[in-house]
Design an enzyme around this catalytic site. Structure first.
Site, short mmCIF file in Angstrom:
data_model
loop_
_atom_site.label_atom_id
_atom_site.label_comp_id
_atom_site.label_asym_id
_atom_site.label_seq_id
_atom_site.Cartn_x
_atom_site.Cartn_y
_atom_site.Cartn_z
N ASP A 100 0.83 -1.34 0.06
CA ASP A 100 -0.07 -0.01 0.01
C ASP A 100 0.84 0.98 0.22
OD1 ASP A 100 -2.31 1.55 0.54
OD2 ASP A 100 -3.37 -0.24 1.38
N ASP A 202 -3.27 4.62 -2.35
CA ASP A 202 -4.23 5.31 -1.56
C ASP A 202 -5.00 6.59 -2.05
OD1 ASP A 202 -5.48 4.74 1.32
OD2 ASP A 202 -4.58 6.89 1.54
N GLU A 264 -6.81 3.38 -5.61
CA GLU A 264 -8.16 3.60 -5.04
C GLU A 264 -8.96 4.56 -5.70
OE1 GLU A 264 -9.83 3.78 -0.47
OE2 GLU A 264 -8.06 5.22 -1.19
N HIS A 326 -11.15 -3.03 3.53
CA HIS A 326 -10.98 -2.80 5.09
C HIS A 326 -11.64 -1.46 5.33
CE1 HIS A 326 -8.33 -0.31 3.02
NE2 HIS A 326 -8.05 0.46 3.96
N ASP A 327 -12.34 -0.96 4.57
CA ASP A 327 -13.12 0.10 4.74
C ASP A 327 -14.58 0.16 4.37
OD1 ASP A 327 -10.84 1.89 4.82
OD2 ASP A 327 -10.72 2.30 2.65
C1 GLC Z 1 -8.16 5.15 2.10
C2 GLC Z 1 -7.83 4.08 2.99
C3 GLC Z 1 -8.49 4.16 4.30
C4 GLC Z 1 -7.85 5.45 5.28
C5 GLC Z 1 -7.73 6.58 4.07
C6 GLC Z 1 -6.72 7.77 4.54
O1 GLC Z 1 -9.48 5.31 1.59
O2 GLC Z 1 -8.41 2.71 2.44
O3 GLC Z 1 -8.49 3.23 5.12
O4 GLC Z 1 -8.49 5.87 6.13
O5 GLC Z 1 -7.42 6.39 2.88
O6 GLC Z 1 -5.56 7.26 4.10
#
Ligand code: GLC
Ligand code: CA
Length: 539
Positions: A100, A202, A264, A326-327
């Site tokens: 990541d 990310d 993402e 995970h979100d």
């Molecule tokens: C992305 C990640 C998330 C995180 C956010 C800030 O959305 O998947 O888990 O809190 O970025 O880094």
């Protein structure tokens, strides 16, 4: 179409949330040696690529998405030696490993930020985004944090505000400063030199912000849930300039053989496709396609999502599908436990690279998190919406067995950082490994079929219109074809029996059903799906 496809096209990605996968040293937090001890399990699932959520040093205000050193390993997870072993052992098993990358923001503990906030004339001041208070002494503008409240925090010492699109311990970097860009491209090179196969990037679309710092307009379609949705984020996300930066990141990857990057991107098709770039200026290899996560789960809706996405893909862009991360609340919780197999069958038989979230292969559900255990910042900051935005429930420890702590830690270890979900005694890897009809057995069989049948891994996709409205509203059927191999997938999204009324005739061979109980010859003209049933057939 040639048969020669690359690993990130034919493969299947498995996301590990390292804190929650396996704890080897008994401190209640998952770690790299824990992952290492389960690599054979991952390979035997049929997975080809492992993605690790952040493992870098971090004060964990956002559980690792607040990085304090991009080129080291958090001692909580292990050492650089542990990482090198994990990488080598992953490769040894024929799998790839991606990390990541969190380029949009650092931790407020990162040395870059410590320097930046130390004085207004520090050379790194401009590595972050600092603004004077507005003339009335208030916030510089109306920008909001994704996790509640304003995106600005005032720094007493130097009398300015800094920008953070997430918690205040996650200051945003300033990519309009070429030194910042260079520093992050060097971070990528550091890991690529080690042999890492690529990155999940990310919040890739947030890296550039409006240089005029204009107020964002109100969102007329705000649903009232969470303050962030109140504005249309046209000055903090998806700015045209971000594509130039992503193209530079891609150039870094392309200097190494066979690497990939997935961004993402929670976006509708028209905006999503921009993240692939163009043939002249390529960007991400994949822009994560989250449409199955964010849309209602019904046959006609999903059918439309898949067809629209296929039609919108630019020439040469490779599709991908995601059903959990995970979100997001767990697949088996969102879709309902009875639909978990249908969901997995869809994910693993559509055209394009699937990404699976750890535990979805056994149907883990959202864990119950007692109030005193809530740790996730959006849930803490917006308690009235904790059930919607809180992400602890989908991050509970992996359920390996019915032993204490579900086998996540050895018996007698510290209490895991999040409670184990209540159903671990019956829902776990060990129990499902013994049951030839379990979800785990189904998942493994499905992946092995995907891995040996080119129609599934690289074949074309064509959806079918069924012969009557009830069938079309209840079921979704499509054909995957490679050369003369044709496979049919038919999925029932309802609790009712559905006669399919297929535009096909003849006898097909059942390869796999969600119940693992319908193999052999099946007559297409009378084919009926049982409640919540999915079928994979060879035509
Ligand atoms: C992305 C990640 C998330 C995180 C956010 C800030 O959305 O998947 O888990 O809190 O970025 O880094
Ligand atoms: Ca540990």
């Amino acid at each position: 179409m040639t048969k020669q496809k690359l690993w990130w096209q034919t493969g299947v990605i498995y996301q590990i949330y390292p804190r929650s996968f396996a704890d080897a040293n008994g401190d209640g937090i998952g770690d790299l040696p824990g992952i290492l001890s389960h690599l054979d399990y991952i390979r035997d699932l049929g997975i080809t690529t492992v993605w690790l959520s952040p493992i870098y040093p971090s004060p964990m205000h956002d559980f690792g998405y607040d990085v304090a050193d991009y080129c080291d390993i958090n001692p909580m997870f292990g050492t650089m030696k542990d990482f090198d072993i994990l990488l080598a052992e992953t490769h040894q098993r024929g799998m790839k490993l991606i990390l990541d990358l969190v380029p949009n923001h650092t931790s407020s503990d990162h040395p870059w930020f410590l320097e930046s906030r130390s004085s207004r004339d520090n050379p790194k001041r401009d590595w972050y985004i600092w603004r004077d208070p507005s003339p009335d002494g208030g916030l510089p503008n109306n920008w909001l944090s994704h996790f509640g409240g304003p995106a600005w925090t005032f720094d007493e010492k130097t009398g300015q505000y800094y920008l953070h699109q997430f918690v205040k311990q996650q200051p945003d970097l300033n990519y309009r400063n070429p030194e910042v860009e260079k520093a992050m491209l060097d971070v990528m090179r550091f890991w690529l030199e080690k042999g890492v196969d690529g990155f999940r990037v990310d919040v890739i679309g947030l890296m550039m912000k409006d240089p005029g710092f204009r107020d964002e307009p109100l969102n007329p379609n705000w649903d009232g849930k969470g303050e962030f949705g109140r504005l249309n984020h046209i000055y903090t996300a998806n700015l045209p300039e971000v594509h130039e930066l992503i193209h530079k990141m891609r150039n870094v990857l392309d200097a190494y053989p066979d690497r990939m990057m997935v961004g993402e991107t929670y976006l509708p098709n028209d905006m999503l496709m921009k993240y692939y770039g163009t043939p002249e200026k390529p960007e991400a290899h994949h822009a994560f396609n989250f449409q199955l996560i964010v849309s209602p789960w019904d046959a006609a809706g999903v059918h439309k999502i898949v067809d629209d996405y296929e039609a919108a893909l630019p020439a040469g862009a490779w599709p991908n599908w995601v059903l959990g991360n995970h979100d997001q609340h767990r697949l088996a919780t969102r879709l309902g436990e009875k639909q978990a197999r249908v969901g997995n069958m869809l994910l693993l038989t559509l055209r394009g690279t699937p990404t699976c979230y750890y535990g979805d292969e056994i149907g883990m559900v959202d864990g119950h998190i007692p109030t005193e255990f809530i740790q996730d910042p959006p849930a803490l900051n917006m308690p009235e919406f904790a059930h919607i935005f809180g992400r602890d429930p989908e991050r509970t420890p992996m359920q390996w067995s019915d032993a204490e702590w579900a086998g996540f830690s050895a018996p007698g270890s510290k209490h895991p950082w999040l409670p184990v979900a209540d159903n671990y005694k019956t829902l776990n890897v060990a129990a499902q490994s013994k049951d030839p009809h379990s979800l785990l057995a189904f998942f493994r069989t499905l992946l092995s079929l995907r891995n040996i049948n080119p129609a599934l891994s690289i074949g074309s996709y064509r959806s079918l219109t069924l012969g009557n409205p009830v069938a079309n509203a209840s079921a979704f059927a499509y054909i995957r074809q490679y050369e003369d191999q044709q496979l049919l997938v038919a999925l029932n999204f309802t609790d009712n029996e559905v006669p399919l009324d297929l535009p096909l005739q003849g006898i097909a061979q059942g390869l796999l059903s969600t119940g693992m109980d319908r193999e052999g010859d099946l007559d297409l003209s009378t084919l009926t799906l049982g409640p919540n049933e999915g079928l994979l057939l060879a035509l």
